[in-house]
Design a protein around this motif. Structure first.
Motif, PDB file in Angstrom:
ATOM      1  N   CYS A 185       0.849  -0.996   0.014  1.00  0.00           N
ATOM      2  CA  CYS A 185       0.077   0.046   0.016  1.00  0.00           C
ATOM      3  C   CYS A 185       0.835   1.271   0.152  1.00  0.00           C
ATOM      4  CB  CYS A 185      -1.009   0.175   1.386  1.00  0.00           C
ATOM      5  SG  CYS A 185      -0.103   0.251   2.860  1.00  0.00           S
ATOM      6  N   ILE A 186       0.198   2.592  -0.212  1.00  0.00           N
ATOM      7  CA  ILE A 186       1.142   3.533  -0.097  1.00  0.00           C
ATOM      8  C   ILE A 186       0.478   4.670   0.971  1.00  0.00           C
ATOM      9  CG2 ILE A 186       1.284   5.697  -1.480  1.00  0.00           C
ATOM     10  CD1 ILE A 186       2.243   3.218  -2.922  1.00  0.00           C
ATOM     11  N   VAL A 187       1.626   4.986   1.479  1.00  0.00           N
ATOM     12  CA  VAL A 187       1.291   5.898   2.722  1.00  0.00           C
ATOM     13  C   VAL A 187       2.234   7.149   2.489  1.00  0.00           C
ATOM     14  CG1 VAL A 187       1.347   6.353   5.090  1.00  0.00           C
ATOM     15  CG2 VAL A 187       0.748   4.009   4.417  1.00  0.00           C
ATOM     16  N   SER A 188       1.977   8.354   2.349  1.00  0.00           N
ATOM     17  CA  SER A 188       2.362   9.566   2.199  1.00  0.00           C
ATOM     18  C   SER A 188       3.225   9.394   0.882  1.00  0.00           C
ATOM     19  CB  SER A 188       3.213  10.193   3.273  1.00  0.00           C
ATOM     20  OG  SER A 188       2.173  10.406   4.443  1.00  0.00           O
ATOM     21  N   GLY A 189       2.884   8.649  -0.039  1.00  0.00           N
ATOM     22  CA  GLY A 189       3.776   8.488  -1.239  1.00  0.00           C
ATOM     23  C   GLY A 189       4.929   7.537  -1.227  1.00  0.00           C
ATOM     24  N   LEU A 190       5.009   6.772  -0.110  1.00  0.00           N
ATOM     25  CA  LEU A 190       6.115   5.581  -0.007  1.00  0.00           C
ATOM     26  C   LEU A 190       5.334   4.516   0.183  1.00  0.00           C
ATOM     27  CD1 LEU A 190       7.668   7.154   3.501  1.00  0.00           C
ATOM     28  CD2 LEU A 190       8.496   7.444   0.950  1.00  0.00           C
ATOM     29  N   PHE A 191       5.947   3.314  -0.853  1.00  0.00           N
ATOM     30  CA  PHE A 191       5.513   2.163  -1.069  1.00  0.00           C
ATOM     31  C   PHE A 191       5.785   1.482   0.077  1.00  0.00           C
ATOM     32  CE2 PHE A 191       5.717  -2.259  -2.833  1.00  0.00           C
ATOM     33  CZ  PHE A 191       4.773  -2.182  -3.667  1.00  0.00           C
ATOM     34  N   TYR A 192       5.081   0.763   0.738  1.00  0.00           N
ATOM     35  CA  TYR A 192       5.165  -0.378   1.866  1.00  0.00           C
ATOM     36  C   TYR A 192       4.849  -1.592   1.419  1.00  0.00           C
ATOM     37  CZ  TYR A 192       5.554   3.499   5.433  1.00  0.00           C
ATOM     38  OH  TYR A 192       6.113   4.733   6.007  1.00  0.00           O
ATOM     39  N   ALA A 193       5.760  -2.581   1.695  1.00  0.00           N
ATOM     40  CA  ALA A 193       5.917  -4.205   1.545  1.00  0.00           C
ATOM     41  C   ALA A 193       5.564  -4.682   2.912  1.00  0.00           C
ATOM     42  CB  ALA A 193       6.955  -4.595   0.778  1.00  0.00           C
ATOM     43  N   VAL A 194       4.588  -5.439   2.965  1.00  0.00           N
ATOM     44  CA  VAL A 194       4.129  -6.095   4.130  1.00  0.00           C
ATOM     45  C   VAL A 194       4.195  -7.630   4.194  1.00  0.00           C
ATOM     46  CG1 VAL A 194       2.502  -5.912   6.047  1.00  0.00           C
ATOM     47  CG2 VAL A 194       2.752  -3.989   4.828  1.00  0.00           C
ATOM     48  N   GLY A 195       4.710  -8.304   5.229  1.00  0.00           N
ATOM     49  CA  GLY A 195       4.723  -9.622   5.249  1.00  0.00           C
ATOM     50  C   GLY A 195       5.102 -10.501   4.137  1.00  0.00           C
TER      51      GLY A 195
ATOM     52  N   ILE B  30      -5.787   3.170   5.760  1.00  0.00           N
ATOM     53  CA  ILE B  30      -6.957   4.350   6.067  1.00  0.00           C
ATOM     54  C   ILE B  30      -6.168   5.473   7.024  1.00  0.00           C
ATOM     55  CG2 ILE B  30      -9.030   4.495   7.467  1.00  0.00           C
ATOM     56  CD1 ILE B  30      -9.627   1.648   6.896  1.00  0.00           C
ATOM     57  N   ASP B  31      -6.691   6.592   6.489  1.00  0.00           N
ATOM     58  CA  ASP B  31      -5.867   7.791   7.142  1.00  0.00           C
ATOM     59  C   ASP B  31      -4.516   7.700   7.802  1.00  0.00           C
ATOM     60  OD1 ASP B  31      -6.147  10.465   7.978  1.00  0.00           O
ATOM     61  OD2 ASP B  31      -7.126   9.853  10.012  1.00  0.00           O
ATOM     62  N   GLY B  32      -3.703   7.206   6.833  1.00  0.00           N
ATOM     63  CA  GLY B  32      -2.186   7.099   7.386  1.00  0.00           C
ATOM     64  C   GLY B  32      -1.812   6.031   8.035  1.00  0.00           C
ATOM     65  N   ALA B  33      -2.882   4.998   8.516  1.00  0.00           N
ATOM     66  CA  ALA B  33      -2.315   3.745   9.085  1.00  0.00           C
ATOM     67  C   ALA B  33      -2.548   2.716   7.937  1.00  0.00           C
ATOM     68  CB  ALA B  33      -3.168   3.525  10.344  1.00  0.00           C
ATOM     69  N   ILE B  34      -1.685   1.513   8.489  1.00  0.00           N
ATOM     70  CA  ILE B  34      -1.438   0.291   7.682  1.00  0.00           C
ATOM     71  C   ILE B  34      -2.315  -0.844   8.399  1.00  0.00           C
ATOM     72  CG2 ILE B  34      -0.016  -1.115   6.446  1.00  0.00           C
ATOM     73  CD1 ILE B  34       2.031   0.813   6.068  1.00  0.00           C
ATOM     74  N   TYR B  35      -3.216  -1.384   7.799  1.00  0.00           N
ATOM     75  CA  TYR B  35      -3.907  -2.697   8.237  1.00  0.00           C
ATOM     76  C   TYR B  35      -3.387  -3.986   7.509  1.00  0.00           C
ATOM     77  CZ  TYR B  35      -7.014   0.620  10.624  1.00  0.00           C
ATOM     78  OH  TYR B  35      -7.445   1.660  11.715  1.00  0.00           O
ATOM     79  N   ALA B  36      -3.088  -4.600   8.261  1.00  0.00           N
ATOM     80  CA  ALA B  36      -2.761  -6.202   7.844  1.00  0.00           C
ATOM     81  C   ALA B  36      -3.494  -7.111   8.526  1.00  0.00           C
ATOM     82  CB  ALA B  36      -1.223  -6.467   8.269  1.00  0.00           C
ATOM     83  N   ALA B  37      -4.339  -7.784   7.575  1.00  0.00           N
ATOM     84  CA  ALA B  37      -5.429  -8.581   8.164  1.00  0.00           C
ATOM     85  C   ALA B  37      -5.223 -10.017   7.286  1.00  0.00           C
ATOM     86  CB  ALA B  37      -6.717  -8.126   7.456  1.00  0.00           C
ATOM     87  N   GLY B  38      -5.305 -10.998   8.450  1.00  0.00           N
ATOM     88  CA  GLY B  38      -5.144 -12.490   8.085  1.00  0.00           C
ATOM     89  C   GLY B  38      -3.793 -12.860   7.730  1.00  0.00           C
ATOM     90  N   GLY B  39      -3.619 -13.885   6.926  1.00  0.00           N
ATOM     91  CA  GLY B  39      -2.484 -14.384   6.382  1.00  0.00           C
ATOM     92  C   GLY B  39      -2.259 -15.740   7.098  1.00  0.00           C
ATOM     93  N   SER B  40      -0.934 -16.160   6.678  1.00  0.00           N
ATOM     94  CA  SER B  40      -0.846 -17.497   7.505  1.00  0.00           C
ATOM     95  C   SER B  40       0.719 -17.437   8.129  1.00  0.00           C
ATOM     96  CB  SER B  40      -1.033 -18.715   6.473  1.00  0.00           C
ATOM     97  OG  SER B  40      -0.115 -18.502   5.472  1.00  0.00           O
ATOM     98  N   CYS B  41       0.823 -18.180   9.004  1.00  0.00           N
ATOM     99  CA  CYS B  41       2.154 -18.839   9.488  1.00  0.00           C
ATOM    100  C   CYS B  41       2.409 -20.068   9.457  1.00  0.00           C
ATOM    101  CB  CYS B  41       2.720 -17.783  10.689  1.00  0.00           C
ATOM    102  SG  CYS B  41       4.432 -18.357  11.465  1.00  0.00           S
ATOM    103  N   GLY B  42       3.208 -20.998   8.765  1.00  0.00           N
ATOM    104  CA  GLY B  42       3.040 -22.439   8.802  1.00  0.00           C
ATOM    105  C   GLY B  42       1.852 -22.907   8.400  1.00  0.00           C
ATOM    106  N   SER B  43       1.233 -23.513   9.296  1.00  0.00           N
ATOM    107  CA  SER B  43      -0.150 -24.122   9.074  1.00  0.00           C
ATOM    108  C   SER B  43      -1.062 -23.257   9.767  1.00  0.00           C
ATOM    109  CB  SER B  43      -0.309 -25.714   9.773  1.00  0.00           C
ATOM    110  OG  SER B  43       0.140 -25.700  10.991  1.00  0.00           O
ATOM    111  N   GLU B  44      -0.875 -22.279  10.371  1.00  0.00           N
ATOM    112  CA  GLU B  44      -1.963 -21.468  11.062  1.00  0.00           C
ATOM    113  C   GLU B  44      -2.428 -20.471  10.422  1.00  0.00           C
ATOM    114  OE1 GLU B  44      -2.349 -18.670  15.011  1.00  0.00           O
ATOM    115  OE2 GLU B  44      -0.232 -19.453  14.649  1.00  0.00           O
TER     116      GLU B  44
END
Length: 609
Positions: A354-364, A407-421
């Motif tokens: 996602c983009i925040v203040s023009g910066l490209f954020y890579a998550v997980g 949303i409004d400058g905050a990054i939300y990371a939802a779900g995903g997995s870690c191993g089998s979880e």
């Protein structure tokens, strides 16, 4: 013997007998010319003839030989004479050509008076006319350029312009651009404005910027071509300009606000300005204006589509092709070109972006490579101004195939997995404090869900919980920290691309447990229902999906035929998909988002490396 005698005699073959090898004209009335029939023609060029001729003419000028006009040049009470040849000046200056050929008074004059030009500058122009050489430095280049434009000596003007372009920087570009505009040097003016657009934030720190008139500043910040990371840079530049002379400049605040793309500002930024900006406490009309826009944002009303400054590119980070990739590329829809940028700090696929203040954020995501195969909790951002990556605080848990939105400058990371979880947890990142905190979890665990923000709320669409693939959609309200279900899609989708456009959500492609999909459906937020739209050209899942200038782009992904490199574009007005380009590398599971064009010099440097 006079040369008026017949020089050639067609009937004679006789040479003068005085010398056997050389003809002698003395006492001879004719010279015999041998026949050259059948030997063709000679075409011979002396390469340096022109330069040697001009050298001789310059020598004659300096010795006042064969000169046909005297230029009497006066400037600030000083006067100097220059003896020149009209034809030489006329040959490289349309101004002098018109003066000496169009029956003006100067056409037949032996002396011509020229005012308002420094004799030293005129001397340089004259020497250029004879020698094709011009030497300029910082102290004289503007004077020479002005004279070259006045006397229409294009080559000199170009040399001066090239010199100035080479020495443009944030401290002088405004002055040089204004000067170029005043004298009609259009190419230099265009280059100067491009420099200002590209280096706007640096330029605003210089005294030239602070010395602009309010009209000049208004013209500058009204340009959509400004290349800024965030609209807050434009707003802050206007504040800085006013604070330089607050008593006289505060009156222009409202006019400047109309030039700022206020709906592109984060609501949080506006809230801080309304609370803390000292100018707003004095300018009540501006305060009321900003308060109205802030309230519209807080009430999650349909807002005008935010205007974008500068040229926006589609950035593609990482992905999977036999192994996780570390590449970063950008696609320019205007030119159809791909730009190679700095690699990520480590390979990742299944990441969110996602983009925040023009910066490209890579998550997980996951680092699935020859060296390791681990799920990632990493957060990093790419700055297109510097073409560099930097790390930030990691998430509380690793998340592969995570859904991400801002949303409004905050990054939300939802779900995903870690191993089998498979996670139902959701984390929120605050860039100001570099900290992740958990918020209310989703009702259902999901990986490969489409996550998107629209009108201040977070939507999680489809996905897979380890046993079941879903068509359900949940909506999160950050103010209430609560989730609630909304209308389900018509089709089960995991690995779908989901974007928001004009108060609709679009769910594109994905996997239904049996096949990759080409189908598309759209969610009407106001009326809470989904409707089918035109399908893509290709079936695809785990692809990239983003919005660029009101159109949707689907990039790469996977289907039964393998990894895709094709890129399709959807036009909502025509409800139609078209293929537009191919990616440098076909892959799936990449992070995709849109932000400002990177600095061209940095891109060129990266390609060389």
């Amino acid at each position: 013997m006079a040369l008026s005698h017949a020089f050639f005699n067609q009937n004679s073959r006789m040479l003068c007998p005085r010398k056997k090898k050389q003809p002698c004209l003395k006492n001879c009335t004719a010279i015999a010319v041998p026949s050259m029939k059948g030997h063709g023609y000679l075409d011979y060029t002396i390469e340096n003839h022109t330069s040697k001729a001009f050298e001789k003419m310059d020598e004659m000028r300096r010795n006042n030989l064969l000169c046909d006009v005297l230029l009497r040049v006066s400037y600030n009470g000083k006067e100097e004479d220059f003896h020149v040849h009209k034809i030489v000046l006329a040959s490289c200056s349309p101004f002098f050509r018109a003066m000496f050929t169009n029956n003006f008074r100067e056409c037949h004059a032996r002396e011509v008076t020229i005012k308002d030009i420094c004799p030293k500058v005129m001397q340089r122009l004259i020497e250029f006319a004879y020698t094709s050489r011009i030497t300029v430095g910082e102290k004289c280049v503007l004077h020479v350029l002005l004279a070259a434009m006045r006397y229409q000596m294009e080559d000199v003007a170009k040399a001066c312009s090239d010199f100035l372009v080479k020495h443009l920087d944030a401290s002088n570009v405004i002055g040089i651009s204004n000067f170029a505009e005043q004298i009609g040097c259009h190419e230099l003016y265009r280059t100067g404005r491009e420099y200002i657009n590209t280096h706007f934030s640096e330029v605003t720190n210089e005294e030239e910027f602070l010395s602009l008139s309010h009209c000049e500043l208004l013209d500058l910040v009204s340009q959509d071509s400004l290349n800024v990371l965030c609209e807050s840079e434009v707003y802050n530049a206007c504040l800085k300009w006013m604070q330089w002379d607050l008593n006289n400049r505060a009156q222009y605040f409202h006019a400047l606000l109309n030039a700022v793309h206020l709906y592109s500002l984060p609501a949080k930024f506006l809230e801080i300005q309304l609370k803390k900006c000292p100018i707003l406490s004095k300018e009540n009309r501006c305060r009321v204006y900003l308060s109205k826009i802030f309230q519209e944002m807080c009430l999650h009303k349909p807002l005008p589509r935010p205007k974008q400054r500068g040229n926006q590119l589609i950035y593609v980070a990482g992905g999977y092709l036999q192994n996780s990739l570390s590449s970063m590329d950008a696609f320019n829809p205007q030119t159809g070109e791909w730009i190679k940028l700095a690699d990520m700090l480590e390979p990742r696929s299944g990441l969110g972006a996602c983009i925040v203040s023009g910066l490209f954020y890579a998550v997980g995501g996951r680092n699935n490579s020859c060296q390791e195969n681990t799920d990632s909790d990493l957060l990093s951002f790419f700055n297109p101004v510097t073409n560099q990556w930097a790390s930030r605080a990691p998430m509380n848990v690793p998340r592969n195939r995570v859904g991400v939105a801002e949303i409004d400058g905050a990054i939300y990371a939802a779900g995903g997995s870690c191993g089998s979880e498979h996670h139902k947890s959701v984390e929120k990142y605050d860039p100001d404090n570099d900290r992740w905190t958990f918020v209310a979890p989703m009702p259902t665990a999901r990986i490969g869900a489409g996550v998107v923000a629209c009108r201040g709320r977070l939507y999680v669409v489809g996905g897979f919980d380890g046993d079941t693939r879903w068509n359900t959609v949940d909506c999160y309200d950050p103010e209430e920290d609560q989730w609630q279900p909304v209308a389900s899609m018509e089709t089960i989708r995991s690995g779908a691309g989901v974007v928001a456009l004009d108060n609709y959500l679009y769910a594109v492609g994905g996997y239904d447990g049996t096949n990759q999909l080409d189908s598309v459906e759209r969610y009407n937020i106001e009326r809470n229902y989904w409707e089918a739209m035109a399908p893509m050209k290709h079936r695809r899942s785990a692809h990239g999906l983003t919005v660029h200038q009101g159109k949707i782009y689907a990039l790469g992904g996977f289907n039964a035929g393998g990894f895709l490199s094709s890129v399709e574009c959807y036009c909502p007005d025509r409800n139609e998909w078209t293929e537009v380009t191919v990616m440098p590398t076909g892959c799936s599971g990449m992070g995709v988002a849109v932000t400002m064009e990177p600095c061209p010099q940095l891109c060129d440097k990266n390609e060389e490396n």
